[in-house]
Design a protein around this motif. Structure first.
Motif, short mmCIF file in Angstrom:
data_model
loop_
_atom_site.label_atom_id
_atom_site.label_comp_id
_atom_site.label_asym_id
_atom_site.label_seq_id
_atom_site.Cartn_x
_atom_site.Cartn_y
_atom_site.Cartn_z
N ILE A 269 0.83 -1.20 0.00
CA ILE A 269 0.00 0.00 0.00
C ILE A 269 0.87 1.25 0.00
O ILE A 269 0.62 2.22 -0.73
CB ILE A 269 -0.94 0.01 1.21
N LEU A 270 1.94 1.24 0.84
CA LEU A 270 2.84 2.39 0.88
C LEU A 270 3.52 2.59 -0.46
O LEU A 270 3.69 3.73 -0.92
CB LEU A 270 3.88 2.19 1.99
N LEU A 271 3.93 1.48 -1.09
CA LEU A 271 4.55 1.58 -2.42
C LEU A 271 3.56 2.13 -3.44
O LEU A 271 3.91 2.99 -4.26
CB LEU A 271 5.05 0.20 -2.85
N MET A 272 2.32 1.67 -3.35
CA MET A 272 1.29 2.15 -4.28
C MET A 272 1.03 3.64 -4.06
O MET A 272 0.86 4.40 -5.02
CB MET A 272 0.01 1.35 -4.07
N ASP A 274 3.20 5.84 -2.89
CA ASP A 274 4.34 6.56 -3.46
C ASP A 274 4.21 6.69 -4.97
O ASP A 274 4.49 7.76 -5.54
CB ASP A 274 5.65 5.82 -3.11
N GLU A 275 3.80 5.59 -5.62
CA GLU A 275 3.63 5.63 -7.07
C GLU A 275 2.52 6.60 -7.46
O GLU A 275 2.64 7.34 -8.45
CB GLU A 275 3.31 4.23 -7.59
N MET A 276 1.44 6.62 -6.67
CA MET A 276 0.33 7.54 -6.95
C MET A 276 0.79 8.99 -6.78
O MET A 276 0.41 9.86 -7.58
CB MET A 276 -0.85 7.23 -6.03
N ILE A 277 1.59 9.25 -5.73
CA ILE A 277 2.08 10.62 -5.50
C ILE A 277 2.98 11.05 -6.66
O ILE A 277 2.86 12.17 -7.18
CB ILE A 277 2.85 10.69 -4.17
N ASN A 278 3.88 10.14 -7.08
CA ASN A 278 4.77 10.47 -8.21
C ASN A 278 3.97 10.72 -9.48
O ASN A 278 4.25 11.65 -10.24
CB ASN A 278 5.76 9.33 -8.43
N SER A 279 2.98 9.86 -9.71
CA SER A 279 2.13 10.03 -10.90
C SER A 279 1.36 11.34 -10.82
O SER A 279 1.24 12.07 -11.82
CB SER A 279 1.17 8.85 -11.01
#
Length: 452
Positions: A269-272, A274-279
């Protein structure tokens, strides 16, 4: 020979049967099966050449793991009993086992076929598991090692879920009823805030087929199927398949696997996130960049089409014309100077006074004409520039109003003066001032009369 009564004969036969056939172990095919309302079982056991009536009393029947049906090959352990009033004998079964297949396996297959026909395993009845369950009910024994394994894994994966234990007997006599009862309790439980459990996990650790048998009982299957809350069946090891696994909304290979299925992984979830924030940041930067380009383009268009820019272009054009005119004038003057010099040379050569005088007049006239043309061009351009400046100034709202004039506004709407009545309250306003007024008197204006 002295005759005996029928009863005496049957009693003697019963004595012989009781003494010689106290225990029998018979194999045959089942037919004429009757489950009586009294709780007893009646059936016939036969082979190719003969048949015998059989019965199993209710006490022994409750221990039978499968339901008898026509055509079953079975082994019957019991005793021969004679019913004296009718002179009929029966094989009273104490236990019945399948011939060639274990009783538990046969019971499992029979119940599986029955529940499958009723639709207990159909996908259309499977409920979707919640992605982020807040409250989870665990139906298992408080002493089970599987419970501690589940809580240990839950602590590693996800800390936002709360677990509630329904301490349950999961093995032995009465276990199936206890499991079913606690499934129903968990399904019907309502918290103080009016909410219910998001998920139920039913299970236990590994064991023999007999140890796990409670999860193969019909009462457990009914409780799982009737539950409104999604249920995960987590019984035994990966190789163990039970009726509860087929009826439940999801099967877990082990109790630990049930927690992995039920809870999200916080690291994923944390990785997801981070990916959402970057996106999100990338998309926002792209949007901002596009909008900046649009604003810059609009700014360029505005500047290119503004009054100041137009005046600047006209002034530049006037400067260009003036420069061009100056150059042209110099060329003309040079040409005329050359012509004068040429005339002077001709005059000096030919010396005709009248021609000299005429040439001088022509030069004066030409200069006057050039000056007039120059003045006309400059005057036209200056008028054009003045007109543009007047237009520019006329567009300024603060200079459009005439001294002594203002708008009449009543009830938030602009109205004409002749619609104002005595005692009306209204506003007289221009772009800088608003005055609240009350009409004290109304009369016709005599301005027109004075004009006439």
């Amino acid at each position: 020979m002295k005759p005996i009564s029928v009863s005496q004969l049957n009693n003697q036969i019963k004595s012989i049967l009781d003494s010689h056939f106290e225990i029998v172990y018979v194999e045959g095919e089942v037919s004429k099966v009757v489950y009586h309302s009294s709780g007893h079982l009646y059936f016939t056991l036969k082979d190719e050449n003969s048949a015998i009536n059989c019965a199993m009393w209710r006490g022994n029947l409750s221990k039978l793991k499968f339901r008898l049906k026509e055509g079953d090959k079975v082994l019957v352990y019991g005793a021969i009993n004679l019913y004296i009033p009718r002179g009929e004998y029966k094989l009273i079964a104490q236990s019945i086992t399948p011939s060639g297949i274990g009783a538990l396996q046969l019971a499992f297959e029979r119940l599986k076929e029955e529940l499958s026909a009723l639709g207990y395993f159909d996908e259309k009845y499977k409920k979707t598991l919640p992605k982020f369950p807040k409250r989870i009910a665990i139906v298992t024994s408080s002493t089970a090692a599987a419970l501690h394994d589940m809580l240990r894994i839950a602590k590693k994966r996800w800390l936002l879920s709360r677990f509630y234990l329904f301490n349950t007997s999961v093995q032995g006599e009465g276990a199936a009823e206890d499991i079913a009862r606690n499934i129903r309790r968990a399904n019907e439980y309502i918290f103080e805030d009016g909410s219910r459990f998001d998920l139920i996990i039913v299970g236990r650790g590994g064991g023999s087929k007999e140890d796990l048998w409670a999860f193969n009982e019909r009462v457990v299957a009914d409780a799982i199927f009737e539950a409104e809350i999604p249920i995960i069946s987590a019984v035994g090891h990966e190789i163990d398949y039970l009726i509860s696994d087929f009826v439940a909304d999801r099967r877990a290979a082990t109790p630990s696997n049930a927690i992995e299925i039920a809870l999200p992984d916080k690291n994923e979830i944390l990785l997801m996130i981070d990916e959402m924030i970057n996106s999100f940041e990338y998309k926002m930067n792209s949007i901002i960049l596009k909008k900046e380009k649009i604003v810059s383009h609009l700014k360029e268009l505005f500047q290119a089409n503004s009054i100041d820019k137009k005046i600047e272009n006209i002034e530049r054009e006037i400067s260009f014309i003036k420069e061009k005119f100056k150059n042209s004038l110099e060329v003309i003057i040079q040409d005329k100077v050359f012509a004068i010099n040429h005339l002077r040379s001709s005059f000096e050569t030919f010396s005709p006074r009248s021609r000299i005088k005429k040439q001088e007049e022509d030069i004066k006239l030409l200069k006057k004409s050039l000056k007039s043309s120059t003045n006309e061009v400059l005057y036209a351009k200056l008028n054009a520039l003045k007109s543009l400046k007047n237009v520019y100034e006329s567009l300024n709202p603060q200079k459009r109003e005439k001294e002594g004039f203002g708008e009449i506004v009543k009830n938030g709407k602009r109205v004409s003066l002749n619609k104002i009545e005595i005692d009306d309250i209204f506003f007289i306003q221009n772009t800088t001032t608003s005055v609240k007024v009350k009409a004290l008197e109304k009369r016709k204006s005599d301005v027109l009369q004075k004009i006439h």
